[in-house]
Design an enzyme around this catalytic site. Structure first.
Site, PDB file in Angstrom:
ATOM      1  N   CYS A  34      48.091  80.506  32.440  1.00 32.44           N
ATOM      2  CA  CYS A  34      48.515  81.749  33.102  1.00 32.44           C
ATOM      3  C   CYS A  34      48.803  81.090  34.408  1.00 32.44           C
ATOM      4  O   CYS A  34      48.157  81.312  35.445  1.00 32.44           O
ATOM      5  CB  CYS A  34      47.409  82.626  33.060  1.00 32.44           C
ATOM      6  SG  CYS A  34      47.313  83.449  31.491  1.00 32.44           S
ATOM      7  N   TYR A  56      43.794  59.017  31.592  1.00 34.27           N
ATOM      8  CA  TYR A  56      43.789  60.328  32.538  1.00 34.27           C
ATOM      9  C   TYR A  56      44.430  61.507  32.181  1.00 34.27           C
ATOM     10  O   TYR A  56      44.596  62.161  32.878  1.00 34.27           O
ATOM     11  CB  TYR A  56      44.188  59.803  33.978  1.00 34.27           C
ATOM     12  CG  TYR A  56      43.711  58.479  34.362  1.00 34.27           C
ATOM     13  CD1 TYR A  56      42.417  58.507  34.776  1.00 34.27           C
ATOM     14  CD2 TYR A  56      44.394  57.230  34.510  1.00 34.27           C
ATOM     15  CE1 TYR A  56      41.769  57.321  35.312  1.00 34.27           C
ATOM     16  CE2 TYR A  56      43.941  56.145  35.056  1.00 34.27           C
ATOM     17  CZ  TYR A  56      42.691  56.258  35.577  1.00 34.27           C
ATOM     18  OH  TYR A  56      42.160  54.819  35.856  1.00 34.27           O
ATOM     19  N   GLU A 110      39.898  45.151  36.544  1.00 30.35           N
ATOM     20  CA  GLU A 110      39.404  46.542  36.049  1.00 30.35           C
ATOM     21  C   GLU A 110      40.426  47.679  35.619  1.00 30.35           C
ATOM     22  O   GLU A 110      40.612  48.553  36.122  1.00 30.35           O
ATOM     23  CB  GLU A 110      38.425  47.262  37.070  1.00 30.35           C
ATOM     24  CG  GLU A 110      37.284  46.152  37.525  1.00 30.35           C
ATOM     25  CD  GLU A 110      36.714  47.155  38.635  1.00 30.35           C
ATOM     26  OE1 GLU A 110      37.255  47.914  39.347  1.00 30.35           O
ATOM     27  OE2 GLU A 110      35.526  46.664  39.099  1.00 30.35           O
ATOM     28  N   PRO A 111      41.386  46.863  34.540  1.00 29.37           N
ATOM     29  CA  PRO A 111      42.334  47.881  34.124  1.00 29.37           C
ATOM     30  C   PRO A 111      41.897  49.113  33.389  1.00 29.37           C
ATOM     31  O   PRO A 111      41.150  48.914  32.336  1.00 29.37           O
ATOM     32  CB  PRO A 111      43.195  47.020  33.376  1.00 29.37           C
ATOM     33  CG  PRO A 111      42.169  45.695  32.993  1.00 29.37           C
ATOM     34  CD  PRO A 111      41.300  45.742  33.841  1.00 29.37           C
ATOM     35  N   GLY A 112      42.611  50.156  33.447  1.00 30.11           N
ATOM     36  CA  GLY A 112      42.284  51.182  32.629  1.00 30.11           C
ATOM     37  C   GLY A 112      43.476  51.809  32.046  1.00 30.11           C
ATOM     38  O   GLY A 112      43.744  51.651  30.862  1.00 30.11           O
ATOM     39  N   ARG A 113      44.519  52.257  32.648  1.00 28.39           N
ATOM     40  CA  ARG A 113      45.838  52.690  32.420  1.00 28.39           C
ATOM     41  C   ARG A 113      46.440  51.778  31.405  1.00 28.39           C
ATOM     42  O   ARG A 113      47.122  52.120  30.344  1.00 28.39           O
ATOM     43  CB  ARG A 113      46.359  53.080  33.557  1.00 28.39           C
ATOM     44  CG  ARG A 113      47.655  53.968  33.264  1.00 28.39           C
ATOM     45  CD  ARG A 113      48.732  54.129  34.544  1.00 28.39           C
ATOM     46  NE  ARG A 113      48.051  54.431  35.519  1.00 28.39           N
ATOM     47  CZ  ARG A 113      47.598  55.542  36.286  1.00 28.39           C
ATOM     48  NH1 ARG A 113      48.143  56.567  35.617  1.00 28.39           N
ATOM     49  NH2 ARG A 113      47.169  55.697  37.286  1.00 28.39           N
ATOM     50  N   ARG A 116      48.215  65.786  35.063  1.00 24.50           N
ATOM     51  CA  ARG A 116      48.864  64.824  36.009  1.00 24.50           C
ATOM     52  C   ARG A 116      50.107  65.337  36.663  1.00 24.50           C
ATOM     53  O   ARG A 116      50.485  65.128  37.677  1.00 24.50           O
ATOM     54  CB  ARG A 116      49.123  63.519  35.157  1.00 24.50           C
ATOM     55  CG  ARG A 116      47.662  62.708  34.888  1.00 24.50           C
ATOM     56  CD  ARG A 116      47.799  61.443  34.518  1.00 24.50           C
ATOM     57  NE  ARG A 116      47.972  60.612  35.397  1.00 24.50           N
ATOM     58  CZ  ARG A 116      49.190  60.181  35.650  1.00 24.50           C
ATOM     59  NH1 ARG A 116      50.229  60.238  34.860  1.00 24.50           N
ATOM     60  NH2 ARG A 116      49.216  59.259  36.776  1.00 24.50           N
TER      61      ARG A 116
END
Ligand code: LLP
Length: 438
Positions: free
Chosen positions: A365, A395, A291-294, A334
């Site tokens: 701010c 992400y 299940e690769p995402g990145r 991140r």
């Protein structure tokens, strides 16, 4: 030295950056900044690479992890390249279905799926539901039974292995919210209960050991432990383990010094380890899934910002130059959340002027609104220049917020000199529409 830029990134004769044959100055003029730009061919090539690596090791499926970033356009790209999609909420499920991805190519995750989400998923015919708690075993079985369906399921187990980049740790106890603990006996109990429920069909185990992993060691340690558990369970309960889903987590280069393993090599090492461990205990090898995402959506994406101010600040160590851009922690949380590091470059031109050490910050701010703690950029950097940050496809937009009422940036896809909108820029009216204004 790794390349951190999208595959098609190039400088034209004026020194301006282009991606997918689209000049970033034109993209900024047409779509505004901050802007996420995705190199379509690069996304597709990475999805294909996974598909091929999986086929070579005899894996049954690669599910793209939607949490990294999903829109209907992305779902179509990765599905056309032969991947299924891992969705972790009803929202991600709705986007995938809207893109026309059939339920048979979807897998549902989540540690607290609502009854409604379970109904939607089973109704759509999702190929696998990954069970994460005792409550959920009953909920899924009830919904499936009500709908007259036998739902294939995997059971997520925690095996005390956690991996990040080059390090993995193996611990005896598993203090985290996901999955059923093997060492505490919860996983064994889950299998017993599932075996008694006719509306769910047990297909195998699931394990996700972490994210941004650079080598196979953590996966190999996980494989040893999982195969040990499977062997024990098949002897004790006569359970068959047809499948093993090893989750995602494959790392990418954010900095040139990052050196992730090529996917083909990683898949081969993992598959070898599983086969070896199974042979050692005399068990059939389960069909693998990943299940690769990145690793699919991260490197093909960049964020384009416009410089607003360049300010020299006296610190105890001397002068520090703060470069403020028109986004920040609302489009990339991140660095603040994980101390993540990124590579930045001047995108709208080149400069012969000596580089200076800068800190690239956002417009929020909050003093922790830092995008890049230390970077070298040309000393003639000025308001109006465009900066580009590498490897922001994963992400960043998916974890974006409206902090300080900043509308979230657009995402465009670029390919062969053409730019198309993947997600349009949020407008202030979109945001204000949520407020009844009473
Ligand atoms: N499968 C499962 C069950 C997961 O929990 C995850 C990520 C993936 C697949 C995809 O992992 P990937 O290949 O993308 O590493 N927000 C964090 C990452 C959180 C990952 C959570 N689970 C970040 O920005 O680094």
């Amino acid at each position: 030295m790794s390349n951190v830029w999208p595959a098609s990134a190039a400088r034209d004769s004026t020194g301006a950056l282009s991606i997918g044959g689209v000049d970033v100055r034109d993209a900024a003029a047409q779509f505004g900044t901050p802007l996420f730009i995705l190199d379509e061919q690069d996304v597709r090539a990475r999805a294909r690479e996974y598909r091929i690596a999986a086929t070579q090791v005899g894996a049954r499926q690669v599910y793209y992890a939607a949490k990294a970033f999903l829109a209907t356009g992305i779902a179509r790209w990765v599905h056309e390249e032969g991947l299924g999609i891992d969705v972790a909420s009803g929202g991600e499920l709705a986007v995938a279905l809207r893109a026309g991805v059939p339920g048979s190519d979807l897998l549902l995750h989540g540690n607290n799926k609502s009854i409604h989400e379970i109904e939607e998923a089973i109704g759509a015919g999702v190929s696998r539901i990954v069970l994460d708690s005792f409550e959920e075993i009953v909920r899924v079985a009830d919904v499936a039974s009500r709908l007259g369906i036998v739902q294939p399921v995997l059971v997520r187990v925690t095996i005390g292995v956690e991996a990040h980049t080059h390090e993995f740790i193996a611990t005896a106890h598993e203090d985290q919210k996901f999955g059923f603990s093997v060492s505490a006996g919860a996983a064994q109990e889950a299998l017993r209960r599932i075996a008694m429920l006719p509306s769910i069909e047990f297909r195998g185990l699931h394990s996700h050991i972490g994210s941004q992993i650079f080598d196979a060691l953590g996966f190999e340690e996980a494989a040893v432990r999982i195969v040990g558990f499977m062997s024990h369970m098949s002897k004790e309960l006569g359970i068959e383990f047809a499948e093993l889903d090893l989750g995602g987590g494959m790392g990418i280069a954010y900095l040139e010094s990052d050196d992730p393993l090529a996917i083909g090599q990683l898949a081969a090492q993992i598959a070898d380890a599983v086969a070896r461990d199974c042979a050692a205990v005399g068990m059939p090898v389960p069909a693998l899934a990943f299940e690769p995402g990145r690793a699919i959506i991260g490197p093909p994406g960049v964020t384009l910002y416009e410089v607003g101010t360049v300010k020299a600040v006296q610190t105890v160590d001397g002068l520090r130059t703060y470069v403020s851009v028109d986004g920040g922690m609302s489009d990339n949380i991140r660095p603040a959340l994980y101390d993540a590091e990124y590579t930045v470059a001047l995108a709208s031109r080149t400069s012969e002027v000596e580089p200076m050490l800068v800190r690239v910050v956002g417009k929020h701010c909050e003093s922790g609104d830092i995008l890049i703690r230390e970077a070298y950029l040309p000393a003639d950097l000025a308001p109006g220049d465009l900066l580009v940050v590498a490897a922001t496809g994963a992400y960043c937009r998916s974890m974006a917020s409206n902090y300080n009422y900043l509308p979230r940036p657009a995402v465009i896809g670029v390919n062969a000199g053409h730019a198309s909108v993947i997600l349009r820029r949020e407008t202030l009216n979109d945001v204000l529409a949520l407020d009844p204004g009473a």
